[in-house]
Design a protein around this motif. Structure first.
Motif, mmCIF file in Angstrom:
data_model
loop_
_atom_site.group_PDB
_atom_site.id
_atom_site.type_symbol
_atom_site.label_atom_id
_atom_site.label_comp_id
_atom_site.label_asym_id
_atom_site.label_seq_id
_atom_site.Cartn_x
_atom_site.Cartn_y
_atom_site.Cartn_z
ATOM 1 N N ALA A 14 17.858 14.805 12.076
ATOM 2 C CA ALA A 14 17.416 14.441 10.734
ATOM 3 C C ALA A 14 18.103 15.338 9.705
ATOM 4 C CB ALA A 14 15.912 14.573 10.628
ATOM 5 N N GLY A 15 18.507 14.725 8.616
ATOM 6 C CA GLY A 15 19.238 15.442 7.577
ATOM 7 C C GLY A 15 20.733 15.333 7.703
ATOM 8 N N GLY A 16 21.199 14.828 8.838
ATOM 9 C CA GLY A 16 22.627 14.696 9.070
ATOM 10 C C GLY A 16 23.226 13.478 8.399
ATOM 11 N N SER A 17 24.526 13.289 8.630
ATOM 12 C CA SER A 17 25.266 12.192 8.011
ATOM 13 C C SER A 17 26.101 11.460 9.047
ATOM 14 C CB SER A 17 26.203 12.748 6.931
ATOM 15 O OG SER A 17 25.491 13.406 5.921
ATOM 16 N N LEU A 18 26.356 10.203 8.764
ATOM 17 C CA LEU A 18 27.247 9.388 9.576
ATOM 18 C C LEU A 18 27.992 8.425 8.666
ATOM 19 C CD1 LEU A 18 25.038 8.322 12.634
ATOM 20 C CD2 LEU A 18 27.005 9.859 12.702
ATOM 21 N N ASP A 61 17.131 -2.487 1.350
ATOM 22 C CA ASP A 61 16.148 -1.599 1.954
ATOM 23 C C ASP A 61 16.005 -0.407 1.021
ATOM 24 O OD1 ASP A 61 15.919 0.189 5.155
ATOM 25 O OD2 ASP A 61 14.621 0.148 3.392
ATOM 26 N N LYS A 62 14.924 -0.380 0.266
ATOM 27 C CA LYS A 62 14.751 0.648 -0.758
ATOM 28 C C LYS A 62 14.674 2.042 -0.182
ATOM 29 C CE LYS A 62 14.799 -2.371 -4.017
ATOM 30 N NZ LYS A 62 16.048 -2.528 -4.803
ATOM 31 N N SER A 63 14.384 2.160 1.100
ATOM 32 C CA SER A 63 14.257 3.486 1.698
ATOM 33 C C SER A 63 15.599 4.214 1.768
ATOM 34 C CB SER A 63 13.656 3.383 3.102
ATOM 35 O OG SER A 63 14.588 2.868 4.036
ATOM 36 N N VAL A 64 16.705 3.492 1.587
ATOM 37 C CA VAL A 64 18.013 4.143 1.685
ATOM 38 C C VAL A 64 18.600 4.474 0.319
ATOM 39 C CG1 VAL A 64 18.419 2.856 3.818
ATOM 40 C CG2 VAL A 64 19.511 2.078 1.708
ATOM 41 N N GLU A 65 17.894 4.138 -0.738
ATOM 42 C CA GLU A 65 18.386 4.438 -2.086
ATOM 43 C C GLU A 65 18.607 5.932 -2.251
ATOM 44 O OE1 GLU A 65 15.636 2.721 -4.858
ATOM 45 O OE2 GLU A 65 16.890 0.953 -5.155
ATOM 46 N N GLY A 66 19.785 6.265 -2.794
ATOM 47 C CA GLY A 66 20.112 7.668 -3.002
ATOM 48 C C GLY A 66 20.648 8.359 -1.764
ATOM 49 N N ARG A 67 20.664 7.653 -0.643
ATOM 50 C CA ARG A 67 21.140 8.259 0.608
ATOM 51 C C ARG A 67 22.322 7.516 1.213
ATOM 52 N NH1 ARG A 67 18.006 8.340 4.945
ATOM 53 N NH2 ARG A 67 16.858 6.444 4.439
ATOM 54 N N ALA A 78 38.460 -2.942 6.164
ATOM 55 C CA ALA A 78 37.231 -2.360 6.694
ATOM 56 C C ALA A 78 36.215 -2.116 5.586
ATOM 57 C CB ALA A 78 37.526 -1.052 7.418
ATOM 58 N N VAL A 79 34.960 -2.161 5.980
ATOM 59 C CA VAL A 79 33.840 -1.816 5.104
ATOM 60 C C VAL A 79 33.094 -0.675 5.772
ATOM 61 C CG1 VAL A 79 31.657 -2.609 4.127
ATOM 62 C CG2 VAL A 79 33.645 -4.117 4.121
ATOM 63 N N TYR A 80 32.638 0.279 4.962
ATOM 64 C CA TYR A 80 31.977 1.457 5.501
ATOM 65 C C TYR A 80 30.570 1.591 4.944
ATOM 66 C CZ TYR A 80 36.853 2.543 6.430
ATOM 67 O OH TYR A 80 38.162 2.480 6.854
ATOM 68 N N LEU A 81 29.675 2.076 5.787
ATOM 69 C CA LEU A 81 28.337 2.455 5.341
ATOM 70 C C LEU A 81 28.223 3.956 5.506
ATOM 71 C CD1 LEU A 81 25.613 1.278 4.330
ATOM 72 C CD2 LEU A 81 24.833 1.354 6.715
ATOM 73 N N HIS A 82 28.151 4.645 4.366
ATOM 74 C CA HIS A 82 28.057 6.099 4.367
ATOM 75 C C HIS A 82 26.585 6.467 4.333
ATOM 76 C CE1 HIS A 82 32.372 6.222 3.177
ATOM 77 N NE2 HIS A 82 32.059 5.117 2.541
ATOM 78 N N MET A 83 26.150 7.154 5.363
ATOM 79 C CA MET A 83 24.733 7.455 5.539
ATOM 80 C C MET A 83 24.534 8.962 5.456
ATOM 81 S SD MET A 83 24.528 5.006 8.900
ATOM 82 C CE MET A 83 22.765 4.876 9.041
ATOM 83 N N THR A 84 23.724 9.406 4.522
ATOM 84 C CA THR A 84 23.435 10.831 4.383
ATOM 85 C C THR A 84 21.935 11.056 4.445
ATOM 86 O OG1 THR A 84 23.282 10.782 1.974
ATOM 87 C CG2 THR A 84 25.475 11.110 2.926
ATOM 88 N N ARG A 85 21.559 12.319 4.608
ATOM 89 C CA ARG A 85 20.141 12.710 4.676
ATOM 90 C C ARG A 85 19.386 11.753 5.587
ATOM 91 N NH1 ARG A 85 17.813 12.713 -0.804
ATOM 92 N NH2 ARG A 85 19.602 11.549 -1.571
ATOM 93 N N LEU A 86 19.912 11.573 6.773
ATOM 94 C CA LEU A 86 19.331 10.623 7.710
ATOM 95 C C LEU A 86 17.924 11.020 8.130
ATOM 96 C CD1 LEU A 86 22.563 9.876 9.703
ATOM 97 C CD2 LEU A 86 21.109 8.129 8.675
ATOM 98 N N ARG A 87 17.124 9.988 8.350
ATOM 99 C CA ARG A 87 15.721 10.155 8.757
ATOM 100 C C ARG A 87 15.509 9.446 10.090
ATOM 101 N NH1 ARG A 87 13.303 7.776 3.096
ATOM 102 N NH2 ARG A 87 14.057 9.438 1.688
ATOM 103 N N PRO A 88 14.498 9.841 10.839
ATOM 104 C CA PRO A 88 14.222 9.146 12.105
ATOM 105 C C PRO A 88 14.029 7.638 11.924
ATOM 106 C CG PRO A 88 13.039 11.210 12.045
ATOM 107 C CD PRO A 88 13.658 11.043 10.680
ATOM 108 N N GLU A 89 13.484 7.236 10.786
ATOM 109 C CA GLU A 89 13.258 5.795 10.562
ATOM 110 C C GLU A 89 14.547 5.026 10.282
ATOM 111 O OE1 GLU A 89 11.782 8.352 8.965
ATOM 112 O OE2 GLU A 89 11.517 7.919 6.818
ATOM 113 N N ASP A 90 15.676 5.723 10.173
ATOM 114 C CA ASP A 90 16.967 5.046 10.049
ATOM 115 C C ASP A 90 17.510 4.634 11.413
ATOM 116 O OD1 ASP A 90 17.854 7.491 7.562
ATOM 117 O OD2 ASP A 90 17.111 5.450 7.225
ATOM 118 N N THR A 91 16.837 5.052 12.461
ATOM 119 C CA THR A 91 17.275 4.732 13.819
ATOM 120 C C THR A 91 17.310 3.230 14.049
ATOM 121 O OG1 THR A 91 16.490 6.818 14.738
ATOM 122 C CG2 THR A 91 16.639 4.955 16.256
ATOM 123 N N GLY A 92 18.350 2.789 14.738
ATOM 124 C CA GLY A 92 18.454 1.380 15.083
ATOM 125 C C GLY A 92 19.881 0.993 15.393
ATOM 126 N N VAL A 93 20.056 -0.258 15.742
ATOM 127 C CA VAL A 93 21.388 -0.817 15.900
ATOM 128 C C VAL A 93 21.795 -1.404 14.551
ATOM 129 C CG1 VAL A 93 22.841 -2.482 17.093
ATOM 130 C CG2 VAL A 93 20.997 -1.335 18.331
#
Length: 126
Positions: A14-18, A61-67, A78-93
């Motif tokens: 949690a808190g990491g980035s992908l 998904d409003k939970s990802v706003e700002g992240r 290519a299209v990229y999804l930059h994910m920061t400040r990750l939370r356990p609820e971001d888990t999934g495929v």
């Protein structure tokens, strides 16, 4: 043949980035509306964020706003999804989709519309 290939999923704290990548073939991403869906076990398949051919992006998904942010590299198709400040609820495929359907979140992903990749797993531990 239209094909989308996702990559970049991983297990992080949690808190990491992908950065998730969606590489297309058989079409041009700059002429397409591309969206990212997430499906976690026991949860609905949810449209997270999109980038349209007019360069406008939208968060569903409003939970990802700002992240999370979304971008495109036309040279790499290519299209990229930059994910920061990750939370356990971001888990999934995470799936990238060409010609995504809005308003079809549910237990099953709306694969009857659009072109889907095979998905990439993101796991966020606390």
């Amino acid at each position: 043949e239209v094909k989308l290939v996702e990559s970049g999923g991983d297990s992080v704290q949690a808190g990491g980035s992908l950065r998730l990548s969606c590489t297309g073939s058989g079409f041009r991403v700059d002429e397409s509306d591309i969206g990212w869906f997430r499906q976690a076990p026991g949860h609905e398949c949810k449209l997270v964020q999109v980038l349209n051919r007019d360069d406008k992006s939208y968060i569903y998904d409003k939970s990802v706003e700002g992240r999370f942010t979304i971008s495109r590299d036309n040279a790499k198709n290519a299209v990229y999804l930059h994910m920061t400040r990750l939370r356990p609820e971001d888990t999934g495929v995470y799936y990238c989709v060409r010609r995504y359907l809005v308003g079809a979140d549910g237990i099953e992903c709306p694969r009857f519309v659009g072109d889907w990749g095979q998905g990439t797993q993101v796991t966020v531990s606390s």
